[in-house]
Design an enzyme around this catalytic site. Sequence first.
Site, PDB file in Angstrom:
ATOM      1  N   LYS A 128      58.900  42.656  64.201  1.00 44.02           N
ATOM      2  CA  LYS A 128      57.492  43.054  64.127  1.00 44.02           C
ATOM      3  C   LYS A 128      57.352  44.552  63.807  1.00 44.02           C
ATOM      4  O   LYS A 128      56.567  44.932  62.949  1.00 44.02           O
ATOM      5  CB  LYS A 128      56.764  42.714  65.455  1.00 44.02           C
ATOM      6  CG  LYS A 128      56.803  41.215  65.786  1.00 44.02           C
ATOM      7  CD  LYS A 128      55.967  40.859  66.993  1.00 44.02           C
ATOM      8  CE  LYS A 128      56.515  41.376  68.304  1.00 44.02           C
ATOM      9  NZ  LYS A 128      57.850  40.830  68.673  1.00 44.02           N
ATOM     10  N   THR A 129      58.138  45.364  64.515  1.00 46.70           N
ATOM     11  CA  THR A 129      58.067  46.811  64.270  1.00 46.70           C
ATOM     12  C   THR A 129      58.541  47.132  62.852  1.00 46.70           C
ATOM     13  O   THR A 129      57.935  47.958  62.149  1.00 46.70           O
ATOM     14  CB  THR A 129      58.938  47.572  65.305  1.00 46.70           C
ATOM     15  OG1 THR A 129      58.509  47.180  66.609  1.00 46.70           O
ATOM     16  CG2 THR A 129      58.810  49.067  65.161  1.00 46.70           C
ATOM     17  N   ASP A 154      52.297  48.480  69.592  1.00 44.23           N
ATOM     18  CA  ASP A 154      53.233  47.464  70.059  1.00 44.23           C
ATOM     19  C   ASP A 154      52.717  46.936  71.405  1.00 44.23           C
ATOM     20  O   ASP A 154      51.991  47.639  72.109  1.00 44.23           O
ATOM     21  CB  ASP A 154      54.615  48.117  70.228  1.00 44.23           C
ATOM     22  CG  ASP A 154      55.728  47.090  70.267  1.00 44.23           C
ATOM     23  OD1 ASP A 154      55.461  45.898  70.028  1.00 44.23           O
ATOM     24  OD2 ASP A 154      56.874  47.485  70.528  1.00 44.23           O
ATOM     25  N   THR A 161      53.922  39.621  71.867  1.00 44.33           N
ATOM     26  CA  THR A 161      54.708  38.423  72.184  1.00 44.33           C
ATOM     27  C   THR A 161      53.781  37.368  72.790  1.00 44.33           C
ATOM     28  O   THR A 161      54.181  36.230  72.968  1.00 44.33           O
ATOM     29  CB  THR A 161      55.790  38.764  73.235  1.00 44.33           C
ATOM     30  OG1 THR A 161      55.170  39.477  74.306  1.00 44.33           O
ATOM     31  CG2 THR A 161      56.883  39.623  72.632  1.00 44.33           C
ATOM     32  N   ARG A 166      67.760  41.250  65.861  1.00 40.51           N
ATOM     33  CA  ARG A 166      68.154  42.377  66.703  1.00 40.51           C
ATOM     34  C   ARG A 166      69.435  42.022  67.482  1.00 40.51           C
ATOM     35  O   ARG A 166      70.325  42.842  67.641  1.00 40.51           O
ATOM     36  CB  ARG A 166      67.025  42.736  67.676  1.00 40.51           C
ATOM     37  CG  ARG A 166      67.349  43.991  68.497  1.00 40.51           C
ATOM     38  CD  ARG A 166      66.286  44.254  69.528  1.00 40.51           C
ATOM     39  NE  ARG A 166      65.006  44.606  68.917  1.00 40.51           N
ATOM     40  CZ  ARG A 166      63.862  44.621  69.580  1.00 40.51           C
ATOM     41  NH1 ARG A 166      63.827  44.313  70.858  1.00 40.51           N
ATOM     42  NH2 ARG A 166      62.746  44.965  68.960  1.00 40.51           N
TER      43      ARG A 166
END
Length: 356
Positions: free
Chosen positions: A82-83, A127, A176, A235
């Site tokens: 997302k980032t 975020d 999330t 990640r």
Amino acid sequence: MSRDKIISGDDADETPVREAVVSSALDPEEDRQQWNLRPKTLSEYIGQTTVVESLNIAITAATNRREPLEHVLLHGSPGLGKTTLAHIIATAMGANIIATSGPAIEKPKDVMGILSSLEVGDVLFIDEIHRLSRVVEEFLYSAMEDFQVDFVLDRGAYAKTIKVPLKRFTLVGATTRAGMLSAPLRDRFGIFTHMDYYETEELKRIVQRSAGILSVKIDPKGAEEIARRSRGTPRIANRLLRRVRDYAEVESDGTITRELADIALKREMVDEMGLDKLDRAFLRTIIEFYDGGPVGIEALSATLNEETDTLVDMVEPYLLKIGFLNRTPSGRKATRTACEHLGMNTAKRKQGQLPL
Ligand code: ADE
């Protein structure tokens, strides 16, 4: 040139902490290491084809119209990118990005300074946007819709409200838990994307790409083994790649093969399905302590001595996805496949054959 500013909200403070190696949480060093591996453009981005295609169209259309992009909400589990996408959006729009997070903004005045500094087209990235307080959420409504805010000066008898006009910015929110956003906030996002777990084939390409950036020699089966055990999450794949690379450099000639990846991942306590210690402890607790469930998340969190949010955001989604966990109105239940994977039997516990 893009001006990347992190206003506040160190990831390490805001994301529930999870110790294990496959954790999706970021500490600052981890963040720096991951940063080099992140794709910088949509064309470099692997996976999430639906999301990438719809962003590509929206960005191209907005650029052709010489307009800022509409507000974007990115929804998905931690570590799915997302980032990364927020930064890619800003770069593609030729805009600056200012990054912060929901928990870092306590009061409207915390966000007021950021909003008034934004230039036309700038991206404000929030975020964990579901963690904004209700007053801040409400404050953002008119900022997002009318590009102005009502700001209260002074207090009590001298209180005055002034309208502050803002430049047309783009808010990119990441969450999330889209369900925790109020409906009016959700409705103000023109573009809503959901990111799902990656396929093994996609993760394999990501691992190979990252290995190239890190100048690590890896054979296709080695990349596939890491991909298969990365819980659908880039990640985690990149983190495991770095751990396996260390092992390959110290214990071998530096080349990552399937066998080497397998040994290194076992040492890291990452099992065949990619589950780590916390995933296994979570399932074992349900099976051994609660006879397979149903059990409430608060009870599990107390038994495991883990934050509820860590369990809900980082442990449960993947276990649900692979069919190891069921969420029922009366609580969480471990499935038969989970018991089989762990070599456990709930009936044994009932018969007093398993120690607590
Ligand atoms: N590194 C991390 N995520 C990635 C992605 N989706 N595509 C390419 N490289 C990545």
